[in-house]
Write a protein that holds these residues in place. Structure first.
Motif, PDB file in Angstrom:
ATOM      1  N   GLU A 138      15.016 -38.158   4.183  1.00 35.00           N
ATOM      2  CA  GLU A 138      15.495 -38.385   2.815  1.00 35.00           C
ATOM      3  C   GLU A 138      15.334 -37.115   1.994  1.00 35.00           C
ATOM      4  O   GLU A 138      14.389 -36.350   2.206  1.00 35.00           O
ATOM      5  CB  GLU A 138      14.676 -39.497   2.149  1.00 35.00           C
ATOM      6  CG  GLU A 138      14.756 -40.816   2.848  1.00 35.00           C
ATOM      7  CD  GLU A 138      13.842 -41.855   2.208  1.00 35.00           C
ATOM      8  OE1 GLU A 138      12.949 -41.487   1.410  1.00 35.00           O
ATOM      9  OE2 GLU A 138      14.017 -43.029   2.523  1.00 35.00           O
ATOM     10  N   PRO A 139      16.232 -36.906   1.021  1.00 36.96           N
ATOM     11  CA  PRO A 139      16.081 -35.742   0.137  1.00 36.96           C
ATOM     12  C   PRO A 139      14.760 -35.821  -0.620  1.00 36.96           C
ATOM     13  O   PRO A 139      14.380 -36.875  -1.108  1.00 36.96           O
ATOM     14  CB  PRO A 139      17.261 -35.863  -0.829  1.00 36.96           C
ATOM     15  CG  PRO A 139      18.242 -36.760  -0.144  1.00 36.96           C
ATOM     16  CD  PRO A 139      17.429 -37.692   0.703  1.00 36.96           C
ATOM     17  N   LEU A 140      14.058 -34.697  -0.678  1.00 35.60           N
ATOM     18  CA  LEU A 140      12.803 -34.628  -1.413  1.00 35.60           C
ATOM     19  C   LEU A 140      12.968 -33.771  -2.665  1.00 35.60           C
ATOM     20  O   LEU A 140      12.681 -34.216  -3.766  1.00 35.60           O
ATOM     21  CB  LEU A 140      11.694 -34.057  -0.526  1.00 35.60           C
ATOM     22  CG  LEU A 140      10.326 -33.909  -1.169  1.00 35.60           C
ATOM     23  CD1 LEU A 140       9.725 -35.273  -1.510  1.00 35.60           C
ATOM     24  CD2 LEU A 140       9.383 -33.135  -0.242  1.00 35.60           C
ATOM     25  N   ILE A 141      13.452 -32.527  -2.490  1.00 39.02           N
ATOM     26  CA  ILE A 141      13.587 -31.616  -3.622  1.00 39.02           C
ATOM     27  C   ILE A 141      14.568 -30.506  -3.261  1.00 39.02           C
ATOM     28  O   ILE A 141      14.682 -30.126  -2.098  1.00 39.02           O
ATOM     29  CB  ILE A 141      12.212 -31.021  -4.017  1.00 39.02           C
ATOM     30  CG1 ILE A 141      12.295 -30.263  -5.337  1.00 39.02           C
ATOM     31  CG2 ILE A 141      11.645 -30.152  -2.904  1.00 39.02           C
ATOM     32  CD1 ILE A 141      10.935 -29.865  -5.906  1.00 39.02           C
ATOM     33  N   CYS A 153      18.198 -24.652  -1.528  1.00 40.15           N
ATOM     34  CA  CYS A 153      17.554 -25.253  -0.367  1.00 40.15           C
ATOM     35  C   CYS A 153      17.144 -26.693  -0.666  1.00 40.15           C
ATOM     36  O   CYS A 153      16.374 -26.939  -1.588  1.00 40.15           O
ATOM     37  CB  CYS A 153      16.325 -24.432   0.021  1.00 40.15           C
ATOM     38  SG  CYS A 153      15.375 -25.163   1.367  1.00 40.15           S
ATOM     39  N   LEU A 154      17.644 -27.613   0.124  1.00 43.02           N
ATOM     40  CA  LEU A 154      17.240 -29.008   0.044  1.00 43.02           C
ATOM     41  C   LEU A 154      16.179 -29.250   1.112  1.00 43.02           C
ATOM     42  O   LEU A 154      16.409 -28.958   2.286  1.00 43.02           O
ATOM     43  CB  LEU A 154      18.430 -29.941   0.292  1.00 43.02           C
ATOM     44  CG  LEU A 154      18.096 -31.427   0.438  1.00 43.02           C
ATOM     45  CD1 LEU A 154      17.511 -31.992  -0.853  1.00 43.02           C
ATOM     46  CD2 LEU A 154      19.330 -32.206   0.874  1.00 43.02           C
ATOM     47  N   ILE A 155      15.032 -29.752   0.706  1.00 37.94           N
ATOM     48  CA  ILE A 155      14.001 -30.158   1.653  1.00 37.94           C
ATOM     49  C   ILE A 155      14.134 -31.664   1.826  1.00 37.94           C
ATOM     50  O   ILE A 155      14.141 -32.414   0.842  1.00 37.94           O
ATOM     51  CB  ILE A 155      12.595 -29.765   1.168  1.00 37.94           C
ATOM     52  CG1 ILE A 155      12.510 -28.244   1.064  1.00 37.94           C
ATOM     53  CG2 ILE A 155      11.526 -30.327   2.110  1.00 37.94           C
ATOM     54  CD1 ILE A 155      11.221 -27.743   0.472  1.00 37.94           C
ATOM     55  N   MET A 156      14.266 -32.071   3.085  1.00 40.82           N
ATOM     56  CA  MET A 156      14.358 -33.489   3.419  1.00 40.82           C
ATOM     57  C   MET A 156      13.108 -33.843   4.218  1.00 40.82           C
ATOM     58  O   MET A 156      12.591 -33.023   4.974  1.00 40.82           O
ATOM     59  CB  MET A 156      15.628 -33.781   4.228  1.00 40.82           C
ATOM     60  CG  MET A 156      16.905 -33.435   3.478  1.00 40.82           C
ATOM     61  SD  MET A 156      18.411 -33.781   4.425  1.00 40.82           S
ATOM     62  CE  MET A 156      18.521 -35.575   4.197  1.00 40.82           C
ATOM     63  N   ILE A 157      12.642 -35.077   4.056  1.00 35.48           N
ATOM     64  CA  ILE A 157      11.384 -35.484   4.684  1.00 35.48           C
ATOM     65  C   ILE A 157      11.484 -36.917   5.195  1.00 35.48           C
ATOM     66  O   ILE A 157      12.257 -37.723   4.668  1.00 35.48           O
ATOM     67  CB  ILE A 157      10.210 -35.308   3.689  1.00 35.48           C
ATOM     68  CG1 ILE A 157       8.875 -35.394   4.408  1.00 35.48           C
ATOM     69  CG2 ILE A 157      10.324 -36.266   2.528  1.00 35.48           C
ATOM     70  CD1 ILE A 157       7.711 -34.850   3.610  1.00 35.48           C
ATOM     71  N   LYS A 158      10.678 -37.207   6.205  1.00 33.91           N
ATOM     72  CA  LYS A 158      10.603 -38.557   6.759  1.00 33.91           C
ATOM     73  C   LYS A 158       9.151 -38.857   7.109  1.00 33.91           C
ATOM     74  O   LYS A 158       8.547 -38.119   7.885  1.00 33.91           O
ATOM     75  CB  LYS A 158      11.457 -38.648   8.034  1.00 33.91           C
ATOM     76  CG  LYS A 158      11.362 -40.002   8.741  1.00 33.91           C
ATOM     77  CD  LYS A 158      12.185 -39.994  10.021  1.00 33.91           C
ATOM     78  CE  LYS A 158      12.111 -41.340  10.728  1.00 33.91           C
ATOM     79  NZ  LYS A 158      12.929 -41.338  11.966  1.00 33.91           N
TER      80      LYS A 158
END
Length: 166
Positions: A138-141, A153-158
């Motif tokens: 999911e998108p984080l920031i 830069c999009l950081i995505m996390i799970k």
């Protein structure tokens, strides 16, 4: 329905082989890896990192994932790619599944990836973000200071289910 590509997932340990596979795949993806300097950085960077490749019957690399671990609990997809003719055939999904198992084996609580933000409005990366979302990230920031204003830069996390609580 497209013909299913035959392949197997192999962990690659030899640094030079990792770099050869990475170069072959990344050069087949100019819409994503057209910046020669970045491509060379990735090709060099994978040599010392965990690396999995999807190999066909002739040993051709159809795709790969290379990862690193931060702080002992965050699995980071350093770089990955799947040859265009193998998109939407399950290669990326199979590679991601293997990488997530590796993260879990190493005790990671999160998986993450850095990719181009939707703020850049660049269609090839829309497909990339949709792939990562389908894997549960999911998108984080979005950070403009990480790369630059034109390449946010999009950081995505799970969160990963480790079965352990801290």
């Amino acid at each position: 329905m497209e013909k299913q590509q035959e392949y197997h997932i192999a962990e690659i340990s030899q640094g030079e082989q990792k770099s050869l596979y990475a170069r072959a795949v990344l050069e087949s993806l100019p819409d994503w890896f057209g910046n020669k300097e970045s491509l060379e950085e990735y090709v060099k960077g994978v040599a010392d990192l965990p690396f999995w490749a999807a190999l066909d019957g002739e040993g051709e690399c159809l795709g790969f994932f290379s990862v690193r671990i931060h702080y002992g609990h965050t699995g980071d997809i350093y770089v990955c790619g799947v040859r265009p003719q193998c998109h939407r055939m399950g290669v990326g999904r199979a590679l991601y599944g293997r990488v997530e198992r590796f993260f879990l084996e190493k005790g990671c609580r999160y998986a993450m990836v850095e990719t181009l933000s939707d703020r850049a409005e660049y269609e090839p990366y829309e497909k990339t973000r949709l792939f990562y979302e389908s894997m549960g990230l999911e998108p984080l920031i979005t950070l403009t200071e990480m790369w630059d204003e034109n390449n946010p830069c999009l950081i995505m996390i799970k969160p990963l289910k480790t079965g352990m609580s801290r």
